[in-house]
Structure formats: structure tokens, C-alpha cells
Design a protein around this motif. Structure first.
Motif, short mmCIF file in Angstrom:
data_model
loop_
_atom_site.label_atom_id
_atom_site.label_comp_id
_atom_site.label_asym_id
_atom_site.label_seq_id
_atom_site.Cartn_x
_atom_site.Cartn_y
_atom_site.Cartn_z
N TYR A 103 67.47 70.76 61.11
CA TYR A 103 67.75 70.91 59.69
C TYR A 103 69.24 70.78 59.40
O TYR A 103 69.63 70.40 58.29
N ASN A 139 61.87 84.84 54.58
CA ASN A 139 60.96 84.25 53.59
C ASN A 139 60.14 83.11 54.17
O ASN A 139 59.43 82.42 53.43
N TYR A 140 60.22 82.87 55.48
CA TYR A 140 59.52 81.75 56.10
C TYR A 140 58.02 82.02 56.12
O TYR A 140 57.57 83.07 56.61
N THR A 141 57.23 81.07 55.60
CA THR A 141 55.77 81.23 55.53
C THR A 141 55.05 80.36 56.55
O THR A 141 53.89 80.60 56.85
N ASP A 179 55.69 75.19 54.69
CA ASP A 179 56.65 74.14 54.36
C ASP A 179 57.57 73.91 55.55
O ASP A 179 58.33 74.81 55.94
N ARG A 180 57.51 72.73 56.15
CA ARG A 180 58.33 72.46 57.33
C ARG A 180 59.80 72.33 56.99
O ARG A 180 60.65 72.46 57.86
N CYS A 211 61.34 74.33 54.90
CA CYS A 211 61.80 75.59 54.29
C CYS A 211 63.16 76.00 54.83
O CYS A 211 63.87 76.78 54.20
N LYS A 212 63.57 75.50 56.00
CA LYS A 212 64.87 75.82 56.56
C LYS A 212 66.01 75.31 55.69
O LYS A 212 67.14 75.78 55.80
N SER A 241 68.73 79.12 54.17
CA SER A 241 67.61 79.88 53.61
C SER A 241 67.49 81.19 54.37
O SER A 241 68.03 81.35 55.47
N GLY A 280 65.96 75.53 52.42
CA GLY A 280 66.00 76.30 51.18
C GLY A 280 65.95 75.39 49.96
O GLY A 280 65.15 74.45 49.89
N SER A 281 66.83 75.64 49.01
CA SER A 281 66.91 74.80 47.81
C SER A 281 68.02 73.76 47.91
O SER A 281 68.31 73.08 46.92
#
Length: 650
Positions: free
Chosen positions: A443, A205-207, A210-211, A213-214, A201, A216-217
Motif C-alpha cells: 500500500y 477499523n479493518y474489516t 476491502d483490500r 482499506c489500508k 488508516s 483509508g480515504s
């Protein structure tokens, strides 16, 4: 009496008070309610006794005020159960796999080019971002591509099969521990460089909400491919697994009954008969992505987890098997309203459970039922409580190889033991050969674990499609994938040292000059348009054939060497037919003169066009006969060109 003695007495009195209070409040309700197996088997791993989530307290430990008085004791339970519409073909036709699908192609149905492409893009992006902070770590860095990511995965797969203490030892040249495979695929520095930069990711874009988020999709896309692969059968189960990780992590869990003890907890939904992983929900604490947060207050965190994993599988008459960390009477009734039936163990202290008095003698059973659920209390080596919504009570003989263990057991216990093991089968297959290595980046361990699960699911599909053959075990399946990766994504290494006299693409045992193709002779001209002569390479190195060295304006278009074509047994023919020809340097000739005609590919006689005035073309046919054509494409006979001087003028 000293002050120190008074303090000790005060501490002892407090301990006695706490113990007495616990006994008065809970009394006989404090019996251990954990997972169970039938007698003679080991206890199933569970962290139900060590779970510390306060979110689950609303549906776990309650006093007698919450006991449901509507249960009838030892009465007949007759559930109304809908039939499950079982599909004959387990694999969805639109998934696009068949018996001809290879193991690597099967894996690439889950790890698609789109997913790997995202990894390539984010890895290169992170390398650029990290280079500004640690330039010394990226001195030899080059952007990765899709082929190199697959080569990287091939090495990680083999690291799971070949265990060594450190990454460095996989590239060791010590003959005692050497493994040549790894060096042939990728250099150690390149592998460690990709491992360092591996990303999924964009950090920008890290907010912070969401833990995961690393990832991504990556995880979302793979789980979507899992659910679109098969049509699950009647029985599905939910259980938990622990991905070992001892680093600093806010949602790291501790379970002394698991082998790793510390790690990342994941809740897994599996098809019981197929043993295929359908969905995974990673535990993230209060930020766990549940479908509805209000379920936590009503059903506890375990119940909310079950309903989240079952999204898309409700209202289909599935039989869901759970353990006592998830199941309770309230959850069972909610699932029954969604036309989904449930079977599993349950804790006696769950909200809505009937009041159970005293202890049962070994082998005795009690039942409690209402119009929707049946609860069975059975005593074997210890007491077990079963809850289900689709199986009436009955006792059956459980056969055992040990006659002392052959006895009657509830039918629900036998059914539970026969189908509640799909998640354990996943762990049993993967963990001996998992590609997950020690890492400070949690992650990355999750991603490698997801790749292992995708490989496991690929193996399940492959064995199902080849049911008439012997099942391929996980280890052999991984080796098949690695071999295919080597064939599909070969390693292209830069040549080291002086340029070879024989091209690397040429097989020394069968050089290009001996191949039965059309070898074309092209005449060279200088800048003024006159023939450009150079030594015939065959005459020059074979004095026994031609004592006098000759020069010629002709060269072979395919072999790139000067050869004279004088006579029927010319050097041109000898060079292309002599198997025992000694090694000759094929260094390219002087390029100051250009050939009169540049031919991109050999032309057959019927395809020859007019090449220009007085142009001559020579071809060595597959049967090693020299054929000469004039400017109109007409073949000339051997009598018409006994030597080069008799050829048409240029």
C-alpha cells in the motif's frame, strides 16, 4: 514393451487429442488479437493474451453460435453523431489556480492540508500502536507534524531523481558518493522512522472485505481532486498500467510483456489532448469496486471497468478510445445508448462479432456494419479489427519518413494511433523519476505512485497556464517543488555544543547593534530602588578610548549590554556606530536588578507616554543621535545632560 513406454505413448496421444480438438473447435478463429500500432512501430504492451480472469470469459471466447447475423458486409456506414460542447477554459474556475500559482501550491491543490493531516494523524496513531510490539524501533520517536511530512516527501522526490542502491547511502559521508542535501533536510534515523510508521488508516477499523482499506480515504480524496480540476475534452481514453511489485499479494498480476512483469494492475482514464489523469481504478480481483456487479456477467470484467471509470462522463458526447481487452459490440451499443461514442481495437472472438472467413491479403480491407456500429477488418503486417460508432469508413494516405511505409490505411487506424497514448505518456514521464522504492508494504507503493501522479497532473496544469513559455519537464518541475518545500518548511535543528556568543538569528556581517532602529537605554534599579551599576562593556574592552573602566546603570534594551551615556560621544553611541568594533562577548548581565521600565518595543517621541515619576528614557535614533526624554516625554538638549550625574534623579 515396458510399462514406462506405455505411459509415454499415453501422454503423447493425449497431447495430440487436445491439439486436434482445439483446431476443430476454433479453427481460423485462433488468430492472435492483440494491441496494434501502425507498421514500423513497436507493438504496444498488452496483457490481453495472458489475462486469466474468469470474469471476462462471458464476452471474450465464444463459438459461431453467438455470431450476430445482422451485420451487412461492405456497405456504407452513416452514423448520427452529436456535437461535443467543448469548453474554452480547460481548468475549472472553482479549482482556484492561475499563472501566479507556484508548483508547490499547484501540488497542494491535490495533496491538500486535509489529506496530509490525515496522514499525520494515522502515522502518529500507528507509531503508538506499533511501539507496544516493537519498542526498540521507536526509541527516538517523536510525533510528526505537517511540516515534517512535507520534508519527508521532499526527500522521497529527490530519491527519485538521485538513484542510489540503498537508503543508507543517501546519508553517506563518503566524499565519492556524498549528497549533502539529504542530511540538511532530515536525519537518516528520522527518515527511516517516519517511513516505518507511515500509515493512512486505522488498523482497528479493518474489516477484511476491502483490500484497499489500508489506504483509508487517501486515494479516494486525491481522485476526487483530479476530477474536479479540469473539464475533459472530446477525446478520452482508458488503458491499463502495472505498478511493479513482487511481494506476496492475492491480487498481484503477471504480464510478461510489461517491464516489471509482476505488479498491481490499475485501469486509468485520461484526457487524450490534455494528457491529464482523470480517474484510476485499481484491480482487486472479485472485490474490485465496480459501480454495478451485474455488468460483469453481461459485458465481462473489461466492459464493467469501462462503465465504472466513465461514471460522471456519460451522456456528454465524449469519444472514448479503448483497446481490445475492453471493447466489444455489446459494450459499444450500451455506451451509444448513453450518448457516448467509442473507438478501438476488438477481438474477432468477442460475442456479437460478425463471422469472418479466411485470411485477407496484405492491404485489403473488409467492413461490417449495422445501424449503430462499424467493424473494419484490415490486413497490414497482421490483421487488425477496428470497431467504432462515430467514424464512417474511409482510406487515407499515411505519410512516413520511410517511403516504403507510405500507404493507405483506414481513417480509424490513424485516429486511434494519434490519440491512444495518454496513459503511456504518464508512464513515460513518471517512471524514470518515480519515488516508489522497494517495500514489503504494497500500500505504500500505491500511495507513492499516487503522489507521483498528482505531481504529474500538477505539471500538466502548470504548463497549460504558462503555454506562452517553454514547457517545464517533469524532472525540473519536481526540483522546483523540492526547493519550495525547503523555503516553506525549513529544517529547524537543535544547536550542538556551547551556546554561541552571537545569536544564530544574527548576521555576523551586519549585527543587530548596527541596524538603524531605535536603540533604547533603560536604567536598572536594585530591590531597594537604588541604581544598580555594572561595567560598561565598551569601556571594559577598549582601554585606548577610556583608560579607566567605568560603571553605569544603563543598558541597551535591544542589544542587552551595559553602556555608559556620558558626553556627546558616549560609549552608547560608539557601540552602535563603530563598524570595526572588535568582537565583544554579549553574555547577559546580572539579572538580580530589574530595569525601572520594561519597554516591549521602541517608541517614537510622539508616542511616548508618561512612564512614572522622574523616569528617563534614552533612544539612539536611526541617524545615530542620542535623544533623551523626561518624564513628560519632552526631549532634552545635549547641554542638559553632559554626564550621568546631571540627569534627573530616579
Amino acid at each position: 514393451m515396458s510399462d514406462g513406454n506405455f505411459e509415454q505413448i499415453h501422454i503423447y496421444l493425449n497431447i495430440i487429442y487436445v491439439c486436434a480438438y482445439t483446431y476443430i473447435v476454433y479453427g481460423a478463429e485462433s488468430d492472435s488479437e492483440e494491441h496494434f500500432h501502425d507498421s514500423g512501430s513497436e507493438e504496444e504492451d498488452s496483457d490481453s493474451a495472458t489475462e486469466s480472469d474468469s470474469e471476462d470469459d462471458s464476452d471474450s471466447l465464444d463459438g459461431t453460435a453467438n455470431r450476430d447475423p445482422t451485420f451487412r458486409e461492405n456497405e456504407l456506414f452513416a452514423p448520427v453523431v452529436e456535437d461535443f460542447d467543448e469548453s474554452e477554459d480547460k481548468i475549472r474556475p472553482e479549482f482556484g489556480v492561475s499563472r501566479r500559482t507556484s508548483p508547490l501550491q499547484m501540488l497542494q491543490k491535490f495533496l491538500t492540508d486535509g489529506i496530509i493531516g490525515d496522514v499525520v494523524r494515522e502515522t502518529n496513531r500507528y507509531a503508538e500502536q506499533d511501539w507496544t510490539r516493537h519498542p526498540a524501533s521507536y526509541t527516538d520517536w517523536k510525533p510528526v507534524d505537517l511540516a515534517q511530512i512535507w520534508q519527508f516527501l521532499a526527500i522521497t522526490f529527490m530519491m527519485g531523481l538521485v538513484k542510489k542502491p540503498s537508503i543508507r547511502e543517501y546519508w553517506s559521508t563518503d566524499e565519492l558518493i556524498q549528497t549533502p542535501f539529504f542530511a540538511t533536510v532530515m536525519s537518516r534515523n528520522r527518515f527511516q522512522g517516519i517511513l516505518r510508521a507511515l500509515h493512512f488508516s486505522n488498523n482497528e477499523n479493518y474489516t477484511g472485505r476491502d483490500r484497499f482499506c489500508k489506504l483509508g480515504s487517501f486515494m479516494h480524496d486525491i481522485l476526487g481532486n483530479f476530477s474536479s480540476a479540469i473539464l475533459p475534452g472530446k477525446n478520452i481514453c482508458i488503458d491499463e498500467t502495472l505498478l511493479a511489485y513482487k511481494g506476496r499479494l492475492s491480487f498481484r498480476q503477471y504480464n510478461p510483456k510489461k517491464r516489471g512483469r509482476f505488479g498491481i494492475k490499475m485501469f486509468v482514464l485520461c484526457d487524450c489532448a490534455f494528457k491529464f489523469v482523470l480517474n484510476i481504478l485499481p484491480y482487486q480481483g472479485k472485490s474490485t469496486p465496480l459501480a454495478d456487479r451485474t455488468w460483469v456477467k453481461d459485458l465481462g470484467f473489461g466492459g464493467a471497468t469501462v462503465l465504472t471509470l466513465l461514471q460522471g462522463y456519460l451522456n456528454k458526447a465524449h469519444r472514448v478510445v479503448l483497446d481490445n481487452w475492453f471493447l466489444g459490440p455489446k459494450l459499444a451499443k450500451i455506451m451509444l445508448a448513453e450518448k457516448t461514442y467509442v473507438l478501438g481495437t476488438v477481438q474477432r472472438r468477442r460475442k456479437g462479432m460478425p463471422k469472418m472467413r479466411g485470411k485477407l491479403a496484405k492491404g485489403r480491407v473488409e467492413t461490417y456494419c449495422d445501424d449503430e456500429i462499424l467493424i473494419e477488418r484490415w490486413s497490414d503486417r497482421r490483421e487488425v479489427c477496428m470497431l467504432n460508432t462515430f467514424v464512417p469508413h474511409s482510406m487515407r494516405i499515411a505519410e512516413s519518413s520511410n517511403p516504403r511505409n507510405t500507404r493507405e490505411k483506414p481513417a480509424t487506424v490513424l485516429l486511434y494511433n494519434s490519440i491512444m497514448g495518454a496513459v503511456d505518456n504518464v508512464d513515460k514521464s513518471i517512471k524514470p523519476y518515480q519515488s516508489v522504492r522497494k517495500s514489503y508494504k504494497w500500500y505504500k507503493k500505491v500511495v507513492f505512485n499516487m503522489i507521483d501522479v498528482a505531481t504529474y497532473n500538477s505539471m500538466i496544469l502548470y504548463n497549460h497556464l504558462h503555454a506562452d513559455q517553454r514547457a517545464v519537464p517533469y524532472k525540473d518541475f519536481v526540483m522546483k517543488i523540492v526547493r519550495e518545500i525547503q523555503e516553506k518548511y525549513p529544517t529547524l535543528k537543535k544547536p550542538i555544543g556551547r551556546p554561541p556568543t552571537v545569536p544564530r538569528t544574527e548576521n555576523p556581517a551586519f549585527p543587530v547593534r548596527l541596524k538603524p532602529c531605535h536603540h533604547i537605554a533603560v536604567k536598572h534599579l536594585d530591590k531597594n530602588g537604588t541604581p544598580s551599576y555594572s561595567d560598561c562593556i565598551y569601556c571594559k574592552h577598549h582601554a585606548e578610548y577610556s583608560p579607566k573602566r567605568k560603571t553605569t546603570p544603563f543598558s541597551c534594551e535591544i542589544c542587552k549590554v551595559r553602556l555608559c551615556i556620558q558626553g556627546g560621544d558616549s560609549c552608547f553611541k560608539r557601540y552602535h556606530t563603530d563598524i570595526k568594533l572588535k568582537k565583544i562577548s554579549t553574555t547577559p548581565q546580572n539579572t538580580q536588578s530589574q530595569p525601572h521600565t520594561q519597554i516591549s518595543q521602541p517608541r517614537l517621541p510622539e508616542d511616548i507616554d508618561t512612564l512614572g515619576p522622574n523616569a528617563v528614557q534614552f533612544i539612539l535614533s536611526p541617524n545615530h543621535e542620542i535623544v533623551v526624554f523626561d518624564e513628560d516625554g519632552n526631549p532634552l538638549t545635549g547641554a542638559q545632560f553632559s554626564d550621568e550625574s546631571s540627569l534627573p534623579p530616579i
